[in-house]
Write an enzyme that holds these catalytic residues in place. Structure first.
Site, short mmCIF file in Angstrom:
data_model
loop_
_atom_site.label_atom_id
_atom_site.label_comp_id
_atom_site.label_asym_id
_atom_site.label_seq_id
_atom_site.Cartn_x
_atom_site.Cartn_y
_atom_site.Cartn_z
N ASP A 116 6.71 7.78 3.98
CA ASP A 116 6.58 6.19 3.96
C ASP A 116 5.25 6.00 3.51
OD1 ASP A 116 8.37 3.74 5.43
OD2 ASP A 116 6.14 3.35 4.80
N HIS A 130 18.17 4.15 3.92
CA HIS A 130 17.48 5.05 4.36
C HIS A 130 17.03 5.13 6.01
CE1 HIS A 130 15.61 1.18 3.63
NE2 HIS A 130 14.76 1.34 4.35
P1 AMP Z 1 12.98 -1.08 5.70
O1 AMP Z 1 12.30 -2.25 6.00
O2 AMP Z 1 13.80 -0.37 6.59
O3 AMP Z 1 13.85 -1.19 4.26
O4 AMP Z 1 12.02 -0.10 5.23
C1 AMP Z 1 11.48 0.16 3.80
C2 AMP Z 1 10.25 0.88 4.10
O5 AMP Z 1 10.01 1.63 2.70
C3 AMP Z 1 9.02 0.56 4.49
O6 AMP Z 1 8.57 1.25 5.90
C4 AMP Z 1 8.08 0.74 3.38
O7 AMP Z 1 6.69 1.18 3.90
C5 AMP Z 1 8.75 1.90 2.61
N1 AMP Z 1 8.33 2.23 1.31
C6 AMP Z 1 8.25 1.03 0.22
N2 AMP Z 1 8.17 1.57 -0.91
C7 AMP Z 1 7.80 2.83 -0.67
C8 AMP Z 1 7.57 3.79 -1.63
N3 AMP Z 1 7.34 3.74 -3.07
N4 AMP Z 1 7.48 4.93 -1.41
C9 AMP Z 1 7.48 5.24 0.11
N5 AMP Z 1 8.08 4.40 1.10
C10 AMP Z 1 8.14 3.08 0.57
#
Ligand code: AMP
Length: 120
Positions: free
Chosen positions: A36, A107
């Site tokens: 993340d 995810h």
């Molecule tokens: P959610 O709120 O469960 O949809 O979590 C989305 C997660 O994706 C968050 O913890 C973000 O920090 C993470 N995230 C967003 N963009 C990226 C990226 N390009 N690479 C890795 N993690 C990401």
């Protein structure tokens, strides 16, 4: 008809098709694990299916037995790689609006490497 709400431009779709980079931890036939970008703990890895599933509803209803099994085996592999299998970890998924799901590709968050609070 399934996946009619899947957005091919979501950020994890772009990671899967190589348009944007990720820090890969492990990859299997059906799943990808990567770090993340805003880690909440020393280990914060996201495990996603390679195929197009919007959220947990979509995946659990539509994925094949192989995909369903593979994602849990991948999570196990990640906690082994990260050295947190025995110390403990948390696996969560945010599905839908009330859970504040930000990225519309299923995810699982795998979080550990420190003592976690109830609301972490
Ligand atoms: P959610 O709120 O469960 O949809 O979590 C989305 C997660 O994706 C968050 O913890 C973000 O920090 C993470 N995230 C967003 N963009 C990226 C990226 N390009 N690479 C890795 N993690 C990401």
């Amino acid at each position: 008809m399934r996946n009619n709400t899947y957005d091919d431009n979501n950020i994890f779709s772009m990671i899967l098709n190589g348009k944007i980079p990720c820090e890969k931890v492990y990859e299997s036939k059906y799943s990808l694990a990567f770090r993340d970008v805003y880690p909440k703990a020393p280990t914060h890895v996201l495990v996603i299916p390679k195929n197009k599933y919007v959220n947990f509803n979509d995946f659990s209803a539509e994925a094949s037995i192989e995909e369903l099994s593979d994602i849990f085996k991948t999570i196990l592999k990640v906690v082994e790689i990260e050295g947190i299998k025995d110390s403990g970890y948390r696996v969560t998924t945010n599905s839908g609006k009330d859970a504040n799901q930000e990225v519309q590709h299923l995810h699982f968050h795998v979080i550990g490497g420190r003592k976690l609070g109830r609301n972490d």
